[in-house]
Scaffold this motif. Structure first.
Motif, PDB file in Angstrom:
ATOM      1  N   ARG A  98     -33.655  22.842  58.297  1.00 29.48           N
ATOM      2  CA  ARG A  98     -33.340  23.204  59.690  1.00 29.48           C
ATOM      3  C   ARG A  98     -32.575  24.525  59.781  1.00 29.48           C
ATOM      4  N   PHE A  99     -32.051  25.000  58.649  1.00 33.53           N
ATOM      5  CA  PHE A  99     -31.311  26.262  58.613  1.00 33.53           C
ATOM      6  C   PHE A  99     -32.275  27.427  58.437  1.00 33.53           C
ATOM      7  N   ASP A 100     -32.062  28.497  59.186  1.00 27.21           N
ATOM      8  CA  ASP A 100     -32.872  29.721  59.043  1.00 27.21           C
ATOM      9  C   ASP A 100     -32.290  30.598  57.948  1.00 27.21           C
ATOM     10  N   ARG A 101     -33.138  31.112  57.051  1.00 25.01           N
ATOM     11  CA  ARG A 101     -32.676  32.037  56.019  1.00 25.01           C
ATOM     12  C   ARG A 101     -32.953  33.469  56.474  1.00 25.01           C
ATOM     13  N   LEU A 102     -31.901  34.301  56.457  1.00 24.75           N
ATOM     14  CA  LEU A 102     -32.046  35.712  56.843  1.00 24.75           C
ATOM     15  C   LEU A 102     -31.897  36.587  55.602  1.00 24.75           C
ATOM     16  N   PRO A 103     -32.937  37.352  55.244  1.00 26.72           N
ATOM     17  CA  PRO A 103     -32.823  38.223  54.062  1.00 26.72           C
ATOM     18  C   PRO A 103     -31.927  39.435  54.344  1.00 26.72           C
ATOM     19  N   CYS A 104     -31.177  39.845  53.329  1.00 29.83           N
ATOM     20  CA  CYS A 104     -30.271  41.002  53.463  1.00 29.83           C
ATOM     21  C   CYS A 104     -30.906  42.224  52.805  1.00 29.83           C
ATOM     22  N   MET A 105     -30.864  43.366  53.515  1.00 27.94           N
ATOM     23  CA  MET A 105     -31.457  44.605  52.998  1.00 27.94           C
ATOM     24  C   MET A 105     -30.398  45.650  52.658  1.00 27.94           C
ATOM     25  N   HIS A 106     -29.117  45.309  52.856  1.00 25.51           N
ATOM     26  CA  HIS A 106     -28.049  46.295  52.668  1.00 25.51           C
ATOM     27  C   HIS A 106     -27.532  46.290  51.231  1.00 25.51           C
ATOM     28  N   LYS A 107     -26.668  47.266  50.915  1.00 23.38           N
ATOM     29  CA  LYS A 107     -26.049  47.328  49.591  1.00 23.38           C
ATOM     30  C   LYS A 107     -24.811  46.442  49.583  1.00 23.38           C
ATOM     31  N   GLY A 108     -24.480  45.924  48.426  1.00 22.28           N
ATOM     32  CA  GLY A 108     -23.273  45.093  48.296  1.00 22.28           C
ATOM     33  C   GLY A 108     -23.564  43.638  48.626  1.00 22.28           C
ATOM     34  N   ILE A 109     -22.607  42.770  48.235  1.00 21.14           N
ATOM     35  CA  ILE A 109     -22.804  41.328  48.425  1.00 21.14           C
ATOM     36  C   ILE A 109     -21.635  40.700  49.187  1.00 21.14           C
ATOM     37  N   TYR A 110     -20.819  41.512  49.859  1.00 19.77           N
ATOM     38  CA  TYR A 110     -19.668  40.977  50.588  1.00 19.77           C
ATOM     39  C   TYR A 110     -20.158  40.393  51.913  1.00 19.77           C
ATOM     40  N   ALA A 111     -19.952  39.083  52.104  1.00 18.84           N
ATOM     41  CA  ALA A 111     -20.537  38.360  53.245  1.00 18.84           C
ATOM     42  C   ALA A 111     -19.976  38.826  54.584  1.00 18.84           C
ATOM     43  N   ASP A 112     -18.669  39.128  54.650  1.00 16.98           N
ATOM     44  CA  ASP A 112     -18.053  39.538  55.924  1.00 16.98           C
ATOM     45  C   ASP A 112     -18.684  40.827  56.445  1.00 16.98           C
ATOM     46  N   ASP A 113     -18.860  41.808  55.547  1.00 19.14           N
ATOM     47  CA  ASP A 113     -19.495  43.077  55.943  1.00 19.14           C
ATOM     48  C   ASP A 113     -20.919  42.838  56.426  1.00 19.14           C
ATOM     49  N   CYS A 114     -21.605  41.938  55.739  1.00 16.97           N
ATOM     50  CA  CYS A 114     -22.997  41.610  56.080  1.00 16.97           C
ATOM     51  C   CYS A 114     -23.080  41.050  57.499  1.00 16.97           C
ATOM     52  N   LEU A 115     -22.190  40.098  57.816  1.00 21.95           N
ATOM     53  CA  LEU A 115     -22.204  39.463  59.146  1.00 21.95           C
ATOM     54  C   LEU A 115     -21.859  40.457  60.244  1.00 21.95           C
ATOM     55  N   VAL A 116     -20.838  41.293  60.000  1.00 23.21           N
ATOM     56  CA  VAL A 116     -20.416  42.280  61.007  1.00 23.21           C
ATOM     57  C   VAL A 116     -21.529  43.286  61.265  1.00 23.21           C
ATOM     58  N   GLN A 117     -22.177  43.723  60.198  1.00 22.23           N
ATOM     59  CA  GLN A 117     -23.272  44.701  60.331  1.00 22.23           C
ATOM     60  C   GLN A 117     -24.439  44.104  61.125  1.00 22.23           C
ATOM     61  N   ARG A 118     -24.788  42.857  60.815  1.00 19.21           N
ATOM     62  CA  ARG A 118     -25.909  42.204  61.493  1.00 19.21           C
ATOM     63  C   ARG A 118     -25.618  41.993  62.980  1.00 19.21           C
TER      64      ARG A 118
END
Length: 202
Positions: free
Chosen positions: A132-152
């Motif tokens: 039931r969870f959607d998987r969103l692929p990441c295309m950015h550099k780095g693996i820090y989750a907070d930066d990923c969420l803010v950018q998205r």
């Protein structure tokens, strides 16, 4: 001693080298051609332009009017862990909070972060790997989750961010029109959500 009786001649200028003189370098010649007071005026007259970020037309003050069911909720690592700790079912808790269908979304960075936490968090990993969870692929550099969420969230204003992290909340509050879901008093609550969709008031 007597007074010096010689008088200064009226309107006598100091002898100056002409600008065409070979002894003057090119750089100095340019400086001498434009007087200082003229140079200052030119600097002041240049208009200072500021780039103000453009906001979406869907924003009404701090609310995003385009958000509607089904809601897409970006889930953070600590939100899953706190939900397990407080014995709240993720899907049911979100539906109780928003009174509508919710689709939890997990980015690759958050998934990787939970996998790196080790054996203690196998329950969290099982919950996240639910169909039931959607998987969103990441295309950015780095693996820090907070930066990923803010950018998205800054790129796409269609998400609700579910987190209990203070620093991440502070960062997301700077982005207009993004609601934040968190746990308080053993249930999910939400901030910055339009009242039209029956969101509980905090």
């Amino acid at each position: 001693m007597g007074k010096d009786k010689r008088q200064r001649k009226f309107a006598v200028m100091k002898k100056m080298i002409s600008l065409r003189d070979a002894r003057i370098k090119d750089q100095e010649r340019e400086k001498k051609e434009v007087p200082k007071w003229k140079r200052k005026k030119k600097e002041e007259s240049s208009v200072v332009t500021r780039e103000v970020p453009q906001y979406s037309s869907a924003l009404f003050f701090k609310y995003n009017t385009q958000l509607g069911p089904p809601y897409y909720v970006l889930v953070d690592t600590n939100f899953v862990n706190f939900s397990i700790k407080h014995k709240i079912d993720l899907m049911q808790g979100m539906m109780d909070c928003l009174y509508a269908k919710c689709i939890p979304c997990i980015t690759d960075c958050v998934m990787g972060e939970i996998e790196r936490l080790g054996k203690k968090y196998t329950v969290a990993l099982k919950i996240i790997k639910d169909s039931r969870f959607d998987r969103l692929p990441c295309m950015h550099k780095g693996i820090y989750a907070d930066d990923c969420l803010v950018q998205r969230v800054t790129q796409h204003k269609c998400y609700i961010v579910a987190t209990c992290d203070r620093d991440l909340k502070r960062r997301i509050r700077k982005v207009p029109g993004v609601p934040i879901m968190y746990i308080s008093q053993q249930r999910y609550t939400i901030e910055r959500m339009p009242d039209a969709f029956g969101a509980p008031r905090v």
